[in-house]
Scaffold this motif. Sequence first.
Motif, PDB file in Angstrom:
ATOM      1  N   UNK A 129       0.845  -1.186   0.000  1.00  0.00           N
ATOM      2  CA  UNK A 129       0.000   0.000   0.000  1.00  0.00           C
ATOM      3  C   UNK A 129       0.883   1.239   0.000  1.00  0.00           C
ATOM      4  N   UNK A 130       0.620   2.113  -0.941  1.00  0.00           N
ATOM      5  CA  UNK A 130       1.305   3.403  -1.011  1.00  0.00           C
ATOM      6  C   UNK A 130       0.454   4.440  -0.277  1.00  0.00           C
ATOM      7  N   UNK A 131       1.047   5.533   0.134  1.00  0.00           N
ATOM      8  CA  UNK A 131       0.307   6.584   0.841  1.00  0.00           C
ATOM      9  C   UNK A 131      -0.541   7.421  -0.109  1.00  0.00           C
ATOM     10  N   UNK A 132      -0.319   7.271  -1.414  1.00  0.00           N
ATOM     11  CA  UNK A 132      -1.111   7.984  -2.421  1.00  0.00           C
ATOM     12  C   UNK A 132      -1.092   7.170  -3.702  1.00  0.00           C
ATOM     13  N   UNK A 133      -1.937   7.549  -4.642  1.00  0.00           N
ATOM     14  CA  UNK A 133      -1.984   6.841  -5.919  1.00  0.00           C
ATOM     15  C   UNK A 133      -0.653   6.977  -6.638  1.00  0.00           C
ATOM     16  N   UNK A 134      -0.226   5.884  -7.246  1.00  0.00           N
ATOM     17  CA  UNK A 134       1.029   5.864  -8.008  1.00  0.00           C
ATOM     18  C   UNK A 134       0.802   5.122  -9.313  1.00  0.00           C
ATOM     19  N   UNK A 143       9.526  -1.077   3.498  1.00  0.00           N
ATOM     20  CA  UNK A 143      10.133  -1.977   4.467  1.00  0.00           C
ATOM     21  C   UNK A 143      10.003  -3.404   3.936  1.00  0.00           C
ATOM     22  N   UNK A 144      10.933  -4.290   4.273  1.00  0.00           N
ATOM     23  CA  UNK A 144      10.814  -5.677   3.799  1.00  0.00           C
ATOM     24  C   UNK A 144       9.646  -6.381   4.492  1.00  0.00           C
ATOM     25  N   UNK A 189       5.749  -5.820 -12.007  1.00  0.00           N
ATOM     26  CA  UNK A 189       6.237  -6.979 -11.243  1.00  0.00           C
ATOM     27  C   UNK A 189       7.751  -7.087 -11.316  1.00  0.00           C
ATOM     28  N   UNK A 190       8.333  -6.690 -12.427  1.00  0.00           N
ATOM     29  CA  UNK A 190       9.776  -6.789 -12.600  1.00  0.00           C
ATOM     30  C   UNK A 190      10.533  -5.866 -11.645  1.00  0.00           C
ATOM     31  N   UNK A 191       9.856  -4.836 -11.149  1.00  0.00           N
ATOM     32  CA  UNK A 191      10.519  -3.889 -10.248  1.00  0.00           C
ATOM     33  C   UNK A 191      10.436  -4.306  -8.783  1.00  0.00           C
ATOM     34  N   UNK A 192       9.628  -5.294  -8.467  1.00  0.00           N
ATOM     35  CA  UNK A 192       9.490  -5.784  -7.103  1.00  0.00           C
ATOM     36  C   UNK A 192      10.693  -6.674  -6.793  1.00  0.00           C
ATOM     37  N   UNK A 193      11.343  -6.452  -5.652  1.00  0.00           N
ATOM     38  CA  UNK A 193      12.462  -7.307  -5.238  1.00  0.00           C
ATOM     39  C   UNK A 193      11.913  -8.437  -4.371  1.00  0.00           C
ATOM     40  N   UNK A 194      12.105  -9.667  -4.836  1.00  0.00           N
ATOM     41  CA  UNK A 194      11.651 -10.845  -4.097  1.00  0.00           C
ATOM     42  C   UNK A 194      12.825 -11.797  -3.957  1.00  0.00           C
ATOM     43  N   UNK A 227      10.303 -16.081   2.233  1.00  0.00           N
ATOM     44  CA  UNK A 227      10.074 -15.150   1.135  1.00  0.00           C
ATOM     45  C   UNK A 227      10.184 -13.741   1.704  1.00  0.00           C
ATOM     46  N   UNK A 228      10.970 -12.888   1.036  1.00  0.00           N
ATOM     47  CA  UNK A 228      11.090 -11.485   1.436  1.00  0.00           C
ATOM     48  C   UNK A 228      10.747 -10.628   0.224  1.00  0.00           C
ATOM     49  N   UNK A 229       9.815  -9.696   0.411  1.00  0.00           N
ATOM     50  CA  UNK A 229       9.363  -8.817  -0.666  1.00  0.00           C
ATOM     51  C   UNK A 229       9.640  -7.377  -0.262  1.00  0.00           C
ATOM     52  N   UNK A 230      10.249  -6.607  -1.183  1.00  0.00           N
ATOM     53  CA  UNK A 230      10.437  -5.167  -0.981  1.00  0.00           C
ATOM     54  C   UNK A 230      10.144  -4.458  -2.297  1.00  0.00           C
ATOM     55  N   UNK A 231       9.678  -3.216  -2.168  1.00  0.00           N
ATOM     56  CA  UNK A 231       9.504  -2.345  -3.322  1.00  0.00           C
ATOM     57  C   UNK A 231      10.628  -1.317  -3.246  1.00  0.00           C
ATOM     58  N   UNK A 232      11.552  -1.320  -4.213  1.00  0.00           N
ATOM     59  CA  UNK A 232      12.690  -0.389  -4.145  1.00  0.00           C
ATOM     60  C   UNK A 232      12.251   1.054  -4.423  1.00  0.00           C
ATOM     61  N   UNK A 233      13.050   1.972  -3.963  1.00  0.00           N
ATOM     62  CA  UNK A 233      12.799   3.386  -4.253  1.00  0.00           C
ATOM     63  C   UNK A 233      12.794   3.587  -5.764  1.00  0.00           C
ATOM     64  N   UNK A 234      11.887   4.443  -6.234  1.00  0.00           N
ATOM     65  CA  UNK A 234      11.824   4.769  -7.652  1.00  0.00           C
ATOM     66  C   UNK A 234      11.066   3.769  -8.499  1.00  0.00           C
ATOM     67  N   UNK A 235      10.431   2.770  -7.893  1.00  0.00           N
ATOM     68  CA  UNK A 235       9.693   1.770  -8.663  1.00  0.00           C
ATOM     69  C   UNK A 235       8.350   2.298  -9.149  1.00  0.00           C
TER      70      UNK A 235
END
Length: 176
Positions: A1-6, A72-73, A11-16, A51-59
């Motif tokens: 969940x983001x704090x605002x619409x993005x 956060x992971x 999927x390729x930008x998600x770090x898993x 399994x660890x999922x993170x969304x990197x900055x700038x995704x």
Amino acid sequence: TFTQSVGGLTAEEINVTFNGNPYTDVTITNGIDGDAVYTISVNNLPASGEVIVTVPAGAAQNQYAEDNTASNPQNCVYDIDRPVPTIDLVSDDPTNISPVVYTVTFDKPVFGFDENALNVTGPFAGAATINIIPVVGQTQWTIEITGMNADGEVALSVNENAVTDLAQNGNIASGP
């Protein structure tokens, strides 16, 4: 969940990672809140593991083309391993002492262990009497069997899928 619409999140930008290694079988879908809530699915995991999922900055970017900050992971243990029971005879073999005592130990905590999980065979006048004594948390029990009325082998087994672990995996069978 983001704090605002993005927008722009793929999927390729998600770090898993799965058990510490990069994992790429990932899909994302938008949720009911439009582009602020996404569902990330990690698919076709080959075994149990972390399994660890993170969304990197700038995704993703907001309506002003500002990049998101890194998430956060989020960790999850994926568990498809069935609990494995081990049965050990504590009583002497042969014995003329009642009760006949066994221990049943599972390789991980289980829930729902009671006499319905067990199958007892032997020389009984009617039904065997089974006393179950918890020993170690949700992993080990002492089983006392009485009611024998003749010589013969007393055997204990654990029925398949009689108990479950935290992930609702049913146990494998053990015993004769």
